[in-house]
Enzyme design. Structure first.
Site: not given
Ligand code: ADP
Length: 309
Positions: A49, A192, A226, A256, A259-260, A295
């Site tokens: 959650g 995002n 993001t 997973t 973003g949180d 996770g």
């Molecule tokens: P959500 O998980 O909400 O879809 P994002 O995919 O934009 O959002 O990811 C949120 C944050 O997690 C990004 O701004 C970045 O800091 C980090 N992140 C996500 N994927 C990667 C990745 N492949 N490599 C490095 N950082 C990542």
């Protein structure tokens, strides 16, 4: 809830208002079609959650964090309370009862594609009255973070309940139409790409910079977009700045909860007084660290682990 003999915390870095779910995960060779039964792996139950995830992410970094949420009086609710307490989250604001704990039923196939059914359960029973009754938590918090896995009227009451001088961080996930007064209370609105496109619809321009600038015209004082492996982009209506914040390069294992973790880290650092770009520079490192582990809550880093990214 806080009983007569138990004082609410005097000062909090972060109050998270949001959902708490048990994620029930079963691996399958292929997902069932209509009317079909398939056999799967042993069941694995994870705490999840968005609200619960953010609270754990912040507390693991060292933030004084409280969660305001509702769980059922059942085993899943106890699992959620335990995982919060283990991370150091103040759970005095977690209400118990009224409906079963929210669950997400997740089937995952060998390619990693999943199908999810969510039963909001107790999350849907977190009411505006519950928010009003939690006034001491709001008065203690420098920053309040909220998402949309709880009723929209409860989110609106959260926006109205901010103490003077504290700020609201909103991640509109899952995306839904937002009232103007909620949007204009956000500082920042954290989206995002998918959420940005949902809010902007046809008005989404070609580049994330366009999205951020157009989102600002909807009322938030600041916006953070993001961008996965590309990091994030921050825009502030007070300075008219639009700044890219690159992410460190990591070997992503499971995104997973990234973003949180990002949003929790951002909210905490804003409360400590960081400028938006500096807070985002820390948050992308937390997000990057989180994607290197499997996770959601299990992958959230400590401050020491962030320092190694
Ligand atoms: P959500 O998980 O909400 O879809 P994002 O995919 O934009 O959002 O990811 C949120 C944050 O997690 C990004 O701004 C970045 O800091 C980090 N992140 C996500 N994927 C990667 C990745 N492949 N490599 C490095 N950082 C990542």
């Amino acid at each position: 809830m806080y009983e007569n003999d138990e004082p609410a915390p005097v000062r909090l870095d972060l109050l998270v208002v949001g959902s708490a779910n048990a994620d029930l995960v079963i691996g399958v060779e292929r997902r069932p079609g209509p009317g079909e039964t398939v056999l799967g792996s042993d069941l694995v139950v994870h705490p999840g959650g968005k609200g619960a995830n953010q609270a754990v992410a912040a507390a693991r970094l060292g933030a004084r964090t409280a969660l305001l949420a509702r769980v059922g009086d059942d085993a899943h609710g106890r699992l959620l309370l335990e995982s919060q307490q283990q991370a150091g989250v103040d759970t005095g604001g977690v209400l118990v009862g009224g409906a079963p704990t929210g669950v997400a039923l997740i089937t995952v196939d060998p390619s990693g594609d999943n199908s999810i059914v969510v039963s909001p359960g107790a999350n849907a029973r977190l009411t505006p009255e519950d928010i009003k009754a939690a006034d001491p938590l709001f008065r203690a918090a420098r920053v309040v973070s909220v998402q949309l896995e709880i009723p929209l009227e409860t989110v609106a009451e959260t926006a109205r309940s901010l103490a003077p001088g504290s700020r609201l961080v909103l991640n509109p996930s899952p995306p839904a139409p937002l009232p103007e007064d909620v949007l204009s209370a956000c500082d920042p609105l954290v989206v995002n790409e998918h959420e940005a496109r949902y809010i902007l619809g046809d008005t989404a321009g070609p580049a994330p910079e366009d999205w951020a600038r157009t989102l600002l015209t909807h009322g938030p004082r600041s916006v953070v977009v993001t961008l996965g492996a590309a990091g994030a982009l921050v825009a502030d209506s007070r300075t008219a700045d639009c700044v890219r914040v690159p992410s460190p390069e990591v070997d992503a294992v499971d995104t997973t909860g990234a973003g949180d973790a990002f949003t929790a880290a951002l909210a905490w650092r804003l409360g400590l007084g960081d400028e938006l770009a500096a807070a985002a520079a820390f948050a992308v490192r937390v997000g990057a660290a989180a994607v290197t582990g499997q996770g959601a809550q299990a992958s959230f880093p400590t401050a020491a682990q962030v320092a190694e990214v």
